[in-house]
Design a protein around this motif. Structure first.
Motif, short mmCIF file in Angstrom:
data_model
loop_
_atom_site.label_atom_id
_atom_site.label_comp_id
_atom_site.label_asym_id
_atom_site.label_seq_id
_atom_site.Cartn_x
_atom_site.Cartn_y
_atom_site.Cartn_z
N GLU A 374 0.82 -1.21 0.00
CA GLU A 374 0.00 0.00 0.00
C GLU A 374 0.86 1.26 0.00
OE1 GLU A 374 -3.91 1.10 2.36
OE2 GLU A 374 -2.15 1.52 3.61
N ARG A 375 1.91 1.28 0.79
CA ARG A 375 2.78 2.45 0.85
C ARG A 375 3.46 2.69 -0.50
NH1 ARG A 375 6.99 1.90 5.45
NH2 ARG A 375 5.05 1.92 6.65
N VAL A 376 3.88 1.61 -1.13
CA VAL A 376 4.52 1.71 -2.44
C VAL A 376 3.55 2.29 -3.47
CG1 VAL A 376 5.44 0.33 -4.35
CG2 VAL A 376 6.16 -0.15 -1.99
N ASP A 385 -7.16 0.34 -4.16
CA ASP A 385 -7.16 -0.36 -2.88
C ASP A 385 -6.45 -1.70 -3.07
OD1 ASP A 385 -7.69 -1.66 -0.50
OD2 ASP A 385 -9.86 -1.83 -0.84
N VAL A 386 -5.29 -1.85 -2.44
CA VAL A 386 -4.52 -3.08 -2.63
C VAL A 386 -4.98 -4.20 -1.72
CG1 VAL A 386 -2.49 -1.81 -3.41
CG2 VAL A 386 -2.68 -2.46 -1.00
N GLY A 387 -5.88 -3.91 -0.78
CA GLY A 387 -6.40 -4.97 0.08
C GLY A 387 -5.92 -4.95 1.49
N GLY A 388 -5.24 -3.88 1.90
CA GLY A 388 -4.79 -3.77 3.28
C GLY A 388 -3.54 -2.93 3.39
N ILE A 400 -8.56 -9.53 -3.34
CA ILE A 400 -8.42 -8.65 -2.19
C ILE A 400 -8.45 -7.21 -2.69
CG2 ILE A 400 -7.16 -10.31 -0.76
CD1 ILE A 400 -4.57 -8.82 -1.48
N GLY A 401 -9.10 -6.34 -1.94
CA GLY A 401 -9.16 -4.94 -2.34
C GLY A 401 -9.73 -4.78 -3.74
#
Length: 551
Positions: A374-376, A385-388, A400-401
Motif C-alpha cells: 500500500e505504501r509503495v 485499494d490493494v487490500g490492506g 483482495i481490495g
C-alpha cells in the motif's frame, strides 16, 4: 435585470461581455452596477429569470436575499456568467450577511463558486448545474464538490484522525494525502479552516483546463484536484463560472478572471523516489519545458516533509520561451522509515507546474524492513485499494481490495504491450521476466542485479539489466500470462502452466491513473516470489491489455 425571457437568456449565454482588461490581464466579470453578462438559474423559474428579492446589485456588490426577512422560504440558485473559460485564474470576494432562510434557516451558512458549467446549463439544475464546486461555507470554504463530474484528488490516509466536518476527509498531497478517484456527487472536505466568518474572504481558483485545479482561500491552498471528467466520463476542460445563493445572505464583489497561457510542461506530475538508510539516497531528473513566454523559475518545496527533498541544477532563474531545462530532485529522508510527502512548485502558481514529491524510506535491506505494498502504491500516485495496509496481505482469497482474478491477458489497441517495472522489494539477483502463450516462456527483459546499484532490488523503479526503463512485447492475438524468474522459483499469473505452492502467487489490479496521468487498458501485476504475501517482490505496470482469462 428581471424577467429575462428564455430565448434572451440562451442568447446571453453565448455572448462574451466585454470588459476593459487591467494591465496584468485581469478582467472584471461583474461591472459593479448591474448584472450584465449574468444569467439566473433560480429555483424552478424559467432560465434567466432573476427575482429582485433574491438577487440585487447594491453598493458595488451582488447581494443575495438583501431585502427578505430572515427565516422566509426562499429559492436556491446559481448566477452563471456568459464567458467560457478553460485555463484561468479566478478571484472572487465574498462576505456573509446576517440572515438565513428556510428551508435552511439554521446550521452553517452555505453558498459556492462553480466552474466548468456547460455552455447551456439545464434550467432545472438550479443551484447544482453540472460543474466543479469550490465550496463557500462557514469553516469549509475551499472544499471540493463534484456536481455530476469526477476527478482525481487526495484523501487523508488516516480518516479517523481527520477534523470533524462535512464529507470525506481530504488532505493536500504535499501534506501526505493519498490519491483517490472521486465521483459524481462526492464531497471532499475536512481540511484545516482558512475562511473567516466576519469580513471579506477571497476565493481563488486556478485551473489548467481539466488537467489540474487549485482552490485557494485567503491566500492558502485548500484543495487540489486533477484529471477532471464530465458526466460522459470524457475530460472536461472548459465551461462557465457561477456564484450560488443557497439560503444564506451573502455579498459578492471583485469577481475577476485572468485567462492563462499553456503552463510549463513536465513528464508527469509525480516524482517518486526511494532511499535505504546508509546505502542509497533517491535521485531523479525532471525535464521542464516552457511552451510560452519567458517565465521565472522560482523553485519552492512545500509540505510536511519539505526538508527531506532538495532541487538542484535549475540552470538559471528564468526559462526562455520554447526552452528546456532539467531539474535534479534528491530525496534524503530526515526521519524513520515510511512514506514522505512534499510538493515542488516550479514558477508561478498560475503559469508554472506543480509536482507531487513522494519518497519511500527503509531502514535496511530486505525482510521486515520492506515497505507494505500500500505504501509503495500510494507513493507511485496510483488510486487503488490493494487490500490492506499491512506488510503481509491475505494469500488465500482470490480477490483482495481492488484486485481482479486474472490468469492471462490479451493485447488491445494499436500500441504495443508495454511492461514497466515500478517497484521491487525482493532478494538480490538478476530476475528475468517475460510472457508465455501456448508455447515456451519468452524472456522480454531482466531486472538488474545489485552489483552496480546496491539497492537495485529494494526500490521504486528498479533498473533493467540493459539500462532501460521498460520493454515492449508482441504476443499477437493470443492470450498470454506473465512471469518472473525469481531466483530458483518462477512465478507467473498463469499458474496452470507455472505451478505454485501459493493459491494466488500474483495480484492484478486494474488502474486508471499512474503517476498523476491517465492510463488506459492498464494493470498493476504484483508478484509474490516467497510465501509471506507482501506482493511487492516485483511490481509491473502493464499497458495496452485486457483480462483474457479471469481464472
Amino acid at each position: 435585470m428581471t424577467g429575462i425571457s428564455r430565448m434572451a437568456a440562451l442568447a446571453a449565454l453565448g455572448t462574451l461581455t466585454a470588459h476593459a482588461a487591467e494591465p496584468d490581464g485581469w478582467q472584471n466579470l461583474f461591472n459593479g452596477s448591474d448584472l450584465t453578462g449574468w444569467t439566473g438559474l433560480i429555483g424552478k423559474r424559467p432560465l434567466g429569470e432573476i427575482p429582485p428579492d433574491h438577487v440585487v446589485v447594491r453598493d458595488g456588490t451582488v447581494h443575495m436575499y438583501a431585502d427578505l426577512p430572515s427565516g422566509q422560504q426562499v429559492d436556491f440558485g446559481t448566477m452563471v456568467h456568459d464567458r467560457t473559460v478553460s485555463r484561468f485564474h479566478l478571484s472572487v470576494e465574498y462576505q456573509w450577511g446576517g440572515k438565513q432562510f428556510a428551508p435552511r434557516a439554521t446550521g452553517l451558512r452555505d453558498a459556492g463558486v462553480l466552474y466548468f458549467i456547460p455552455a447551456t446549463p439545464a434550467a432545472e439544475s438550479g443551484v447544482w448545474p453540472t460543474s466543479v464546486e469550490c465550496q463557500v461555507q462557514e469553516g469549509d470554504t475551499g472544499d471540493i464538490v463534484m456536481i455530476n463530474t469526477s476527478a482525481l484528488t487526495w484523501a487523508n490516509p488516516e480518516p479517523d484522525k481527520a477534523p470533524e466536518g462535512q464529507g470525506n476527509p481530504g488532505m493536500l498531497p504535499e501534506d501526505g494525502g493519498v490519491p483517490i478517484l472521486t465521483g459524481k456527487g462526492k464531497y471532499i472536505g475536512r481540511f484545516p479552516v482558512a475562511d473567516k466568518l466576519d469580513g471579506w474572504n477571497t476565493v481563488e481558483i486556478i485551473a489548467n483546463g481539466g488537467t489540474s485545479a487549485v482552490h485557494k482561500v485567503n491566500g492558502v491552498i485548500r484543495g487540489r484536484l486533477a484529471l477532471i471528467d464530465g458526466p460522459d466520463g470524457k475530460p472536461l476542460d472548459s465551461g462557465k463560472i457561477g456564484i450560488q445563493l443557497e439560503g444564506a445572505e451573502i455579498l459578492y464583489r471583485n469577481i475577476r478572471v485572468r485567462e492563462l497561457a499553456e503552463p510549463l510542461k513536465i513528464a508527469a506530475p509525480y516524482a517518486s523516489l526511494s532511499a535505504v538508510a546508509g546505502i542509497s539516497a533517491g535521485k531523479l531528473a525532471l525535464e521542464v519545458e516552457n511552451p510560452g513566454k519567458s517565465v521565472g523559475l522560482d523553485l519552492k518545496i512545500l509540505g510536511k516533509d519539505a526538508a527531506s527533498f532538495r532541487v538542484t541544477d535549475a540552470g538559471g532563474t528564468t526559462l526562455a520561451a520554447d526552452a528546456k531545462t532539467t531539474l535534479t530532485i534528491d530525496f534524503t529522508p530526515t526521519g524513520k522509515a515510511g512514506r514522505y510527502s512534499a510538493g515542488l512548485q516550479i514558477g508561478p502558481e498560475d503559469g508554472g507546474a506543480f509536482v507531487v514529491l513522494q519518497g519511500v524510506a527503509t531502514n535496511a535491506l530486505e525482510g521486515e524492513n520492506e515497505p507494505p505494498l500500500e505504501r509503495v502504491i500510494q507513493a507511485l500516485g496510483i488510486p487503488v485499494d490493494v487490500g490492506g495496509s499491512a506488510l503481509k496481505l491475505e494469500i488465500k482469497p482470490a480477490i483482495i481490495g481492488g484486485s481482479v482474478p486474472c490468469r492471462t491477458f490479451q493485447h488491445v489497441g494499436d500500441a504495443p504491450v508495454r511492461l514497466t517495472p515500478v517497484a521491487r522489494y525482493s532478494p538480490p539477483g538478476e530476475y528475468p521476466f517475460g510472457w508465455q502463450a501456448d508455447g515456451d516462456q519468452v524472456v522480454a527483459g531482466s531486472l538488474a542485479a545489485s552489483a552496480e546499484i546496491k539497492d537495485a532490488h529494494q526500490r521504486l523503479f528498479p533498473p533493467l539489466a540493459d539500462g532501460g526503463k521498460s520493454v515492449e512485447i508482441a504476443p499477437g492475438n493470443a492470450s498470454f500470462g506473465l512471469f518472473v524468474r525469481a531466483g530458483k522459483r518462477t512465478v507467473g499469473t498463469d499458474f496452470a502452466k507455472i505451478p505454485s505452492p501459493l493459491a494466488n502467487p500474483t495480484r492484478v489490479y486494474p488502474i486508471q491513473v499512474f503517476q498523476g496521468r491517465r492510463v488506459k487498458n492498464a494493470f498493476l501485476v504484483c508478484f509474490e516470489e516467497a510465501a509471506n504475501g507482501d506482493y511487492q517482490d516485483c511490481v509491473f505496470l502493464v499497458e495496452n491489455v485486457r483480462v483474457a482469462d479471469g481464472r
